[in-house]
Design an enzyme around this catalytic site. Structure first.
Site, PDB file in Angstrom:
ATOM      1  N   ASP A   1       0.837  -1.199   0.000  1.00  0.00           N
ATOM      2  CA  ASP A   1       0.000   0.000   0.000  1.00  0.00           C
ATOM      3  C   ASP A   1       0.867   1.241   0.000  1.00  0.00           C
ATOM      4  O   ASP A   1       1.548   1.541   0.967  1.00  0.00           O
ATOM      5  CB  ASP A   1      -0.909  -0.010   1.232  1.00  0.00           C
ATOM      6  CG  ASP A   1      -1.838   1.205   1.200  1.00  0.00           C
ATOM      7  OD1 ASP A   1      -1.854   1.892   0.150  1.00  0.00           O
ATOM      8  OD2 ASP A   1      -2.515   1.444   2.195  1.00  0.00           O
TER       9      ASP A   1
ATOM     10  N   TRP B   1      26.706  11.098 -40.445  1.00  0.00           N
ATOM     11  CA  TRP B   1      27.336  10.606 -41.671  1.00  0.00           C
ATOM     12  C   TRP B   1      28.848  10.444 -41.469  1.00  0.00           C
ATOM     13  O   TRP B   1      29.512  11.336 -40.954  1.00  0.00           O
ATOM     14  CB  TRP B   1      27.065  11.589 -42.827  1.00  0.00           C
ATOM     15  CG  TRP B   1      27.798  11.182 -44.064  1.00  0.00           C
ATOM     16  CD1 TRP B   1      27.442  10.200 -44.931  1.00  0.00           C
ATOM     17  CD2 TRP B   1      29.032  11.718 -44.548  1.00  0.00           C
ATOM     18  NE1 TRP B   1      28.388  10.075 -45.929  1.00  0.00           N
ATOM     19  CE2 TRP B   1      29.369  11.005 -45.718  1.00  0.00           C
ATOM     20  CE3 TRP B   1      29.900  12.726 -44.097  1.00  0.00           C
ATOM     21  CZ2 TRP B   1      30.524  11.268 -46.457  1.00  0.00           C
ATOM     22  CZ3 TRP B   1      31.047  12.986 -44.825  1.00  0.00           C
ATOM     23  CH2 TRP B   1      31.348  12.269 -45.988  1.00  0.00           C
TER      24      TRP B   1
ATOM     25  N   ASP C   1      27.445   5.030 -58.583  1.00  0.00           N
ATOM     26  CA  ASP C   1      26.623   6.143 -59.088  1.00  0.00           C
ATOM     27  C   ASP C   1      27.211   6.730 -60.386  1.00  0.00           C
ATOM     28  O   ASP C   1      28.415   6.669 -60.621  1.00  0.00           O
ATOM     29  CB  ASP C   1      26.598   7.227 -57.996  1.00  0.00           C
ATOM     30  CG  ASP C   1      25.448   8.198 -58.158  1.00  0.00           C
ATOM     31  OD1 ASP C   1      24.782   8.163 -59.198  1.00  0.00           O
ATOM     32  OD2 ASP C   1      25.230   8.999 -57.231  1.00  0.00           O
TER      33      ASP C   1
ATOM     34  N   ARG D   1      20.216  16.301 -50.845  1.00  0.00           N
ATOM     35  CA  ARG D   1      21.118  15.970 -51.958  1.00  0.00           C
ATOM     36  C   ARG D   1      20.420  16.225 -53.309  1.00  0.00           C
ATOM     37  O   ARG D   1      20.463  15.396 -54.216  1.00  0.00           O
ATOM     38  CB  ARG D   1      21.575  14.515 -51.874  1.00  0.00           C
ATOM     39  CG  ARG D   1      22.955  14.297 -52.489  1.00  0.00           C
ATOM     40  CD  ARG D   1      23.253  12.824 -52.701  1.00  0.00           C
ATOM     41  NE  ARG D   1      24.638  12.627 -53.105  1.00  0.00           N
ATOM     42  CZ  ARG D   1      25.072  11.560 -53.727  1.00  0.00           C
ATOM     43  NH1 ARG D   1      24.271  10.575 -54.039  1.00  0.00           N
ATOM     44  NH2 ARG D   1      26.337  11.451 -54.057  1.00  0.00           N
TER      45      ARG D   1
ATOM     46  N   LYS E   1      24.030  -2.698 -55.393  1.00  0.00           N
ATOM     47  CA  LYS E   1      24.199  -1.843 -54.205  1.00  0.00           C
ATOM     48  C   LYS E   1      22.990  -0.923 -54.163  1.00  0.00           C
ATOM     49  O   LYS E   1      22.793  -0.093 -55.045  1.00  0.00           O
ATOM     50  CB  LYS E   1      25.485  -1.033 -54.313  1.00  0.00           C
ATOM     51  CG  LYS E   1      25.742  -0.113 -53.132  1.00  0.00           C
ATOM     52  CD  LYS E   1      27.116   0.540 -53.265  1.00  0.00           C
ATOM     53  CE  LYS E   1      27.343   1.634 -52.239  1.00  0.00           C
ATOM     54  NZ  LYS E   1      28.589   2.363 -52.538  1.00  0.00           N
TER      55      LYS E   1
ATOM     56  N   ASP F   1      21.175   1.989 -52.642  1.00  0.00           N
ATOM     57  CA  ASP F   1      21.512   3.173 -51.856  1.00  0.00           C
ATOM     58  C   ASP F   1      20.254   3.976 -51.518  1.00  0.00           C
ATOM     59  O   ASP F   1      19.178   3.765 -52.114  1.00  0.00           O
ATOM     60  CB  ASP F   1      22.493   4.027 -52.678  1.00  0.00           C
ATOM     61  CG  ASP F   1      23.393   4.901 -51.821  1.00  0.00           C
ATOM     62  OD1 ASP F   1      23.124   5.041 -50.616  1.00  0.00           O
ATOM     63  OD2 ASP F   1      24.362   5.454 -52.375  1.00  0.00           O
ATOM     64  N   MET F   2      20.369   4.909 -50.602  1.00  0.00           N
ATOM     65  CA  MET F   2      19.240   5.754 -50.176  1.00  0.00           C
ATOM     66  C   MET F   2      19.860   6.955 -49.482  1.00  0.00           C
ATOM     67  O   MET F   2      20.372   6.816 -48.384  1.00  0.00           O
ATOM     68  CB  MET F   2      18.396   4.936 -49.197  1.00  0.00           C
ATOM     69  CG  MET F   2      16.982   5.382 -48.998  1.00  0.00           C
ATOM     70  SD  MET F   2      16.894   6.653 -47.738  1.00  0.00           S
ATOM     71  CE  MET F   2      15.160   6.718 -47.479  1.00  0.00           C
ATOM     72  N   ASN F   3      19.833   8.113 -50.146  1.00  0.00           N
ATOM     73  CA  ASN F   3      20.691   9.203 -49.701  1.00  0.00           C
ATOM     74  C   ASN F   3      20.009  10.440 -49.145  1.00  0.00           C
ATOM     75  O   ASN F   3      20.562  11.533 -49.236  1.00  0.00           O
ATOM     76  CB  ASN F   3      21.617   9.613 -50.846  1.00  0.00           C
ATOM     77  CG  ASN F   3      22.712   8.584 -51.049  1.00  0.00           C
ATOM     78  OD1 ASN F   3      23.427   8.253 -50.113  1.00  0.00           O
ATOM     79  ND2 ASN F   3      22.828   8.047 -52.247  1.00  0.00           N
TER      80      ASN F   3
ATOM     81  N   CYS G   1      22.701   0.218 -48.386  1.00  0.00           N
ATOM     82  CA  CYS G   1      23.528   1.402 -48.155  1.00  0.00           C
ATOM     83  C   CYS G   1      22.582   2.579 -48.034  1.00  0.00           C
ATOM     84  O   CYS G   1      21.559   2.632 -48.718  1.00  0.00           O
ATOM     85  CB  CYS G   1      24.466   1.589 -49.349  1.00  0.00           C
ATOM     86  SG  CYS G   1      25.404   3.125 -49.310  1.00  0.00           S
TER      87      CYS G   1
ATOM     88  N   ASP H   1      30.415   5.572 -45.054  1.00  0.00           N
ATOM     89  CA  ASP H   1      31.254   6.119 -46.119  1.00  0.00           C
ATOM     90  C   ASP H   1      32.670   6.392 -45.626  1.00  0.00           C
ATOM     91  O   ASP H   1      33.537   6.758 -46.419  1.00  0.00           O
ATOM     92  CB  ASP H   1      30.654   7.417 -46.662  1.00  0.00           C
ATOM     93  CG  ASP H   1      29.589   7.149 -47.723  1.00  0.00           C
ATOM     94  OD1 ASP H   1      29.487   5.996 -48.189  1.00  0.00           O
ATOM     95  OD2 ASP H   1      28.858   8.090 -48.077  1.00  0.00           O
TER      96      ASP H   1
HETATM   97  C1  DGJ Z   1      26.429   7.244 -50.886  1.00  0.00           C
HETATM   98  C2  DGJ Z   1      27.120   5.940 -50.670  1.00  0.00           C
HETATM   99  O1  DGJ Z   1      27.329   5.724 -49.312  1.00  0.00           O
HETATM  100  C3  DGJ Z   1      28.425   5.927 -51.452  1.00  0.00           C
HETATM  101  O2  DGJ Z   1      29.116   4.730 -51.196  1.00  0.00           O
HETATM  102  C4  DGJ Z   1      28.124   6.099 -52.910  1.00  0.00           C
HETATM  103  O3  DGJ Z   1      27.440   4.996 -53.399  1.00  0.00           O
HETATM  104  C5  DGJ Z   1      27.333   7.368 -53.124  1.00  0.00           C
HETATM  105  N1  DGJ Z   1      26.175   7.437 -52.288  1.00  0.00           N
HETATM  106  C6  DGJ Z   1      26.908   7.493 -54.560  1.00  0.00           C
HETATM  107  O4  DGJ Z   1      26.115   8.567 -54.774  1.00  0.00           O
END
Ligand code: DGJ
Length: 737
Positions: A54, A196, A364, A440, A473, A475-477, A523, A545
Site C-alpha cells: 500500500d 554521416w 553512381d 542531396r 548496391k 543506396d538511399m541518400n 547502403c 562512407d
Molecule cells: C552514398 C554511398 O554511401 C556511397 O558509397 C556512394 O554509393 C554514393 N552514395 C553514390 O552517390
C-alpha cells in the site's frame, strides 16, 4: 524437444531455455503482470511478487486493496487507469478519450512463427511462440501479443497485433512492439549514436531517473541513433554482468526508450516512434507492429554480442547467402565519382582482374544525364553518351573478363530534374501548398502507392533481366521531409512513413523472390539505414562512407555490439582519406576491414598501379579467406583510445584471426598481450607467421604477445609494428589437431 513454454493452472506463463527465463502471469483482475526476466529458473511458481504494497496510491480496481498499476510490472500497459508511465498502447477511442484497459482473454502456443503481414521478421525453427489474446470490449479493441523463444538462442522475439473488432474507428498513436518492465537496480544504458561517416559511437551512461529515449523521426532508422539499446547492471563489463538488450527488425521511425518510474522500476519500450505517428484503425482492420528482439545474458557485453551475432547469422540474414563466401570487388565510387564512362569501367575491370579482384561494381553516375547529384534519379536507363553499349552489354563484357558485375541504384528516390518526375510530379512525397525540402537535390518517391512501387520494380527488372548483374548496391541518400502522400486522405497522412516501409519491404520481397541469386548490399549514405529490417533482405551492408581505416575501426567496433562482421562490407579507399584527410598505409586500410566478410578496393588506376604488388597479395588473401568470415565468432578483445584488438574464430573453429591496431605511436610503451577468448584450452595452435605452437590455455590465460611499437632500433627476438602512427598487424593461428 521439450516445450520451452510452461503454463500453470493459475496462468503463470514461463518461457525458459538454456539462456534465460521470461515469466508473467494473469492477475485475478485480468491484467498481465510481468514477473521475471533473467537467468533460467526451473520453478516459476515460486517467484514471489512484492508489488501489492500500500503506497496510498490511486487504485483502478475499486475494492481491491493495494493494487497500484503505477507500481506493477506489466506486459502491455495502457494509459488512463492509474499507470502514469508511458504505455505500450495509446490513442483516442470513439468516445474521444484515451482510456483503454486490456484484459486477458485466452492464449495459444504454436511451433509456427506467425507472419507479420508484410513486415520482415526473424525466421522460426526450433522455436515456440506463445500468443496471448487481450481485449478491451468497451471499444472492441483486441490485441495479440506474440512471444517467440528459441531452443538455442538467448533471444526473445516479440511483436503485437491490434485489431478493431468494434463498430467505430480508433485512432492509435502508440502501438509498441513490446514492453519489458525490469526491477529496480543501478543500471547503465549503452546505445549507438552518430552521423554521416561517424556512425556507431558507443555511449555508456548512467540510466537517469525519468525517461531516456533514442529514436528516429527521419523515416530511416538513421545514423543518428541505431535501433539498439542495452540496459545493463552498473558493474557489468565486457565479460560479466547482466545485460538486457533490445533491437527492432525495422528500418523506419523507431523508438527505444527506458523509463525509470517513481518507484525506480524500469520500463523498456520498443517499437515504431509514437512521435509524429498516428494510425486510423477502422472496424475490421488490424495493425501489425515490427518485431522487437530482446537478449538477456549474464556474461556482459561480449556475451550479448555473441548472442546477437549468432542469431543474426542464422535467423535474420537471408538464408540463400548463409555461409557463402562473398566476392571481392572494385567499386568505382572513390575511384572516379561521377567522372565515369564505359571505357573507364573497362580499364578498371582490367586492373581489378590484374590484382585478383572478383567483381567490378559500377557505382553512381551511369544513368541518363547523371553527371553530378543534381539529376536523373528515377530514370534507370544507361546514359547513352557515356555508356553507349548499355548496361547489359557492359555487364557481359565485364563478365567476359572473368569478373562478376555489380550495379549501384537508388530506387526510392527521384530527382526533380528527371523524366519520371516530369511525368509524375505527384509520385514524390509531399504536402499540399508547401515546397518540399530537397536532400542531396532529390525527393523521396511515394512508396505508399502501389503504382509507384510497380514502376520501380519494372525498371529494376529491366536491368536485372539480362542475367549478367550479380550484385546490386541499393543506396538511399536522404532523410524524409514533408512525408505526405497525394494518394491518402487527410486523416491518414501520419501513416505515410510506416506505409512507406511496407511498400519498400514489399518491393524487396518481390525482387528477392524473382532474383534469388543476386547479392544485394544495403547502403544509405553509408550507415543511415543499417538495421535488421534491411539486413533481413540483404546479406551485407555498406556500414559507413568512412573509408579511412582509423575512422572505420571505431565504427566497426561500435556496430559489433549488435551486428556480426558478416554483414559489413569494407574496402581499401584512397589515401589521404577523402573523408578525414588522414594518410594511412594500404596494409592498415586492409586490416581495418580484414574480419569483414565482403572486402574490396575503391582506388583509381594510378593508385592501383602504385601499389599493385601489395594489392595483388591482399586481394588474393581476401578472396581465399572470404568464406572464413561468414558464420564465425567475432570478439572484441581490446578497445581503448590507443588500441583495438579483435579476434575471429572461423565457423569450423580451426583458424583464429587476431587483428591488432595501434593508433598513435609513442616512445617507451609497455609490452602488451591480448588474452584470446573461447579457444579449446587443450588444443595446439600454430602461429602462421613463424610456426610457433601455443596451446589454447596459454593464449587465453597468458595471452598472445602483441607487436611492439617503437621508433628506436628494432632488436632481434621482438615482434614490431610498422613504425609510426596507425600501425596494424594481422595474426593467423591454425589449430593443429
Ligand atoms: C552514398 C554511398 O554511401 C556511397 O558509397 C556512394 O554509393 C554514393 N552514395 C553514390 O552517390
Amino acid at each position: 524437444m521439450g516445450s520451452m513454454i510452461s503454463i500453470s493452472d493459475d496462468k503463470v506463463f514461463a518461457l525458459t531455455n538454456a539462456e534465460f527465463s521470461y515469466v508473467f502471469r494473469v492477475l485475478d483482475e485480468g491484467l498481465l503482470q510481468h514477473v521475471y526476466y533473467g537467468a533460467p529458473i526451473a520453478h516459476a511458481e515460486e517467484l514471489a511478487s512484492h508489488f501489492r504494497v500500500d503506497r496510498g496510491a490511486t487504485s483502478h480496481f475499486q475494492g481491491v486493496p493495494n493494487l497500484n498499476l503505477n507500481d506493477l510490472p506489466q506486459e502491455y500497459p495502457t494509459f488512463g487507469t492509474s499507470d502514469y508511465r508511458r504505455p505500450a498502447l495509446h490513442g483516442v477511442n470513439a468516445d474521444g478519450n484515451s482510456v483503454f484497459t486490456l484484459k486477458y482473454v485466452r492464449h495459444t502456443v504454436t511451433i509456427d512463427k506467425p507472419d507479420l503481414d508484410g513486415l520482415p521478421s526473424a525466421r522460426g525453427g526450433e522455436s515456440e511462440t506463445l500468443i496471448i489474446y487481450l481485449a478491451d470490449p468497451l471499444h472492441g479493441l483486441e490485441v495479440e501479443l506474440f512471444y517467440t523463444i528459441y531452443q538455442n538462442y538467448g533471444v526473445l522475439a516479440r511483436s503485437s497485433v491490434v485489431r478493431n473488432s468494434g463498430k467505430a474507428p480508433v485512432d492509435l498513436t502508440h502501438i509498441m512492439s513490446s514492453t519489458i518492465d525490469l526491477p529496480p537496480d543501478d543500471y547503465d544504458v549503452l546505445h549507438l549514436h552518430g552521423t554521416w561517416s561517424r556512425e556507431f559511437n558507443a555511449e555508456r551512461t548512467k540510466l537517469p531517473m525519468g525517461r531516456f529515449e533514442i529514436d528516429s523521426a527521419r523515416s530511416t532508422s538513421s545514423a543518428a541513433h541505431n535501433p539498439f539499446l542495452a540496459v545493463m547492471e552498473r558493474g557489468a563489463t565486457e565479460t560479466s554482468g547482466n545485460v538486457f538488450a533490445s533491437t527492432l527488425i525495422y528500418s523506419g521511425n523507431f523508438s527505444l526508450s527506458v523509463e525509470t518510474g517513481e518507484f525506480e522500476d524500469v520500463r523498456v519500450l520498443a517499437g515504431i516512434n509514437p512521435f509524429n505517428f498516428a494510425w486510423h484503425l477502422a472496424p475490421n482492420e488490424a495493425f501489425y507492429t515490427p518485431e522487437a528482439l530482446h537478449v538477456f545474458t549474464p556474461y556482459g557485453l561480449r556475451g550479448m554480442s555473441r548472442i546477437w551475432h549468432r542469431f543474426i547469422q542464422n535467423k535474420v540474414s537471408p538464408e540463400r547467402f548463409r555461409n557463402i563466401a562473398r566476392p571481392t570487388y572494385l567499386n568505382t565510387w572513390e575511384a572516379a565519382y561521377f567522372d565515369i564512362d564505359e571505357a573507364k569501367v573497362l580499364t578498371l575491370a582490367d586492373k581489378a582482374k590484374d590484382v585478383g579482384v572478383q567483381m567490378l561494381v559500377l557505382d553512381d553516375g551511369w544513368f541518363e544525364g547523371r553527371r553530378d547529384d543534381t539529376s536523373s534519379l528515377g530514370d534507370w536507363t544507361a546514359d547513352m553518351a557515356r555508356f553507349p553499349s548499355g548496361i547489359p552489354a557492359l555487364a557481359a563484357r565485364v563478365r567476359a573478363k572473368g569478373l562478376k558485375f555489380g550495379l549501384w541504384i537508388e530506387p526510392e528516390m527521384v530527382s526533380p530534374n528527371s523524366q519520371l518526375f516530369e511525368d509524375h510530379p505527384d509520385w514524390a512525397l509531399q504536402v499540399p501548398e508547401r515546397k518540399p525540402s530537397l536532400g542531396r537535390n532529390q525527393l523521396t518517391l511515394d512508396f505508399t502507392r502501389k503504382e509507384v512501387v510497380d514502376n520501380i520494380y519494372d525498371q529494376i527488372e529491366a536491368l536485372l533481366a539480362c542475367g549478367d548483374i550479380d550484385y546490386v548496391k541499393w543506396d538511399m541518400n536522404r532523410n524524409m521531409t514533408e512525408a505526405g502522400s497525394t494518394a491518402l486522405p487527410k486523416g491518414r497522412q501520419l501513416e505515410v512513413p510506416h506505409r512507406y516501409m511496407l511498400g519498400l519491404y514489399g518491393l524487396l520481397r518481390r525482387l528477392m523472390e524473382a532474383y534469388p541469386d543476386v547479392l544485394f548490399e544495403t547502403c544509405a549514405s553509408g550507415g543511415n539505414r543499417f538495421d535488421l529490417g534491411m539486413l533481413s533482405f540483404m546479406p551485407q551492408g555498406w556500414i559507413s562512407d568512412m573509408s579511412d581505416p582509423i575512422g572505420r575501426l571505431a565504427i566497426i567496433n561500435g556496430a559489433s555490439y549488435l551486428y556480426p562482421l558478416d554483414v559489413m562490407t569494407a574496402y581499401i579507399g584512397p589515401s589521404p582519406s577523402h573523408q578525414n584527410g588522414r594518410i594511412s598505409s594500404i596494409k592498415t586500410r586492409y586490416n581495418a576491414g580484414a574480419l569483414c566478410a565482403a572486402k574490396g578496393i575503391s582506388l583509381n588506376s594510378l593508385d592501383i598501379d602504385t601499389d599493385v604488388d601489395l594489392l595483388r597479395e591482399l586481394m588474393r588473401l581476401a578472396a581465399n579467406t572470404s568464406g572464413d568470415f561468414i558464420g564465425g565468432e567475432f570478439t572484441r578483445l581490446i578497445s581503448d583510445d590507443t588500441q583495438i584488438c579483435w579476434q575471429y574464430i572461423t565457423r569450423d573453429r580451426r583458424t583464429i584471426y587476431v587483428a591488432y591496431f595501434h593508433i598513435l605511436s609513442a616512445p617507451n610503451l609497455p609490452f602488451r598481450r591480448a588474452n584470446l577468448a573461447d579457444l579449446d584450452p587443450v588444443a595446439a595452435y600454430e602461429l602462421q607467421e613463424d610456426g610457433t605452437i601455443y596451446h589454447g590455455d596459454t593464449l587465453m590465460q597468458h595471452g598472445l604477445a602483441l607487436p611492439y611499437v617503437t621508433c628506436g632500433q628494432p632488436q632481434a627476438g621482438v615482434r614490431y609494428m610498422d613504425r609510426g602512427d596507425f600501425a596494424s598487424h594481422l595474426f593467423v593461428l591454425r589449430r593443429k589437431r
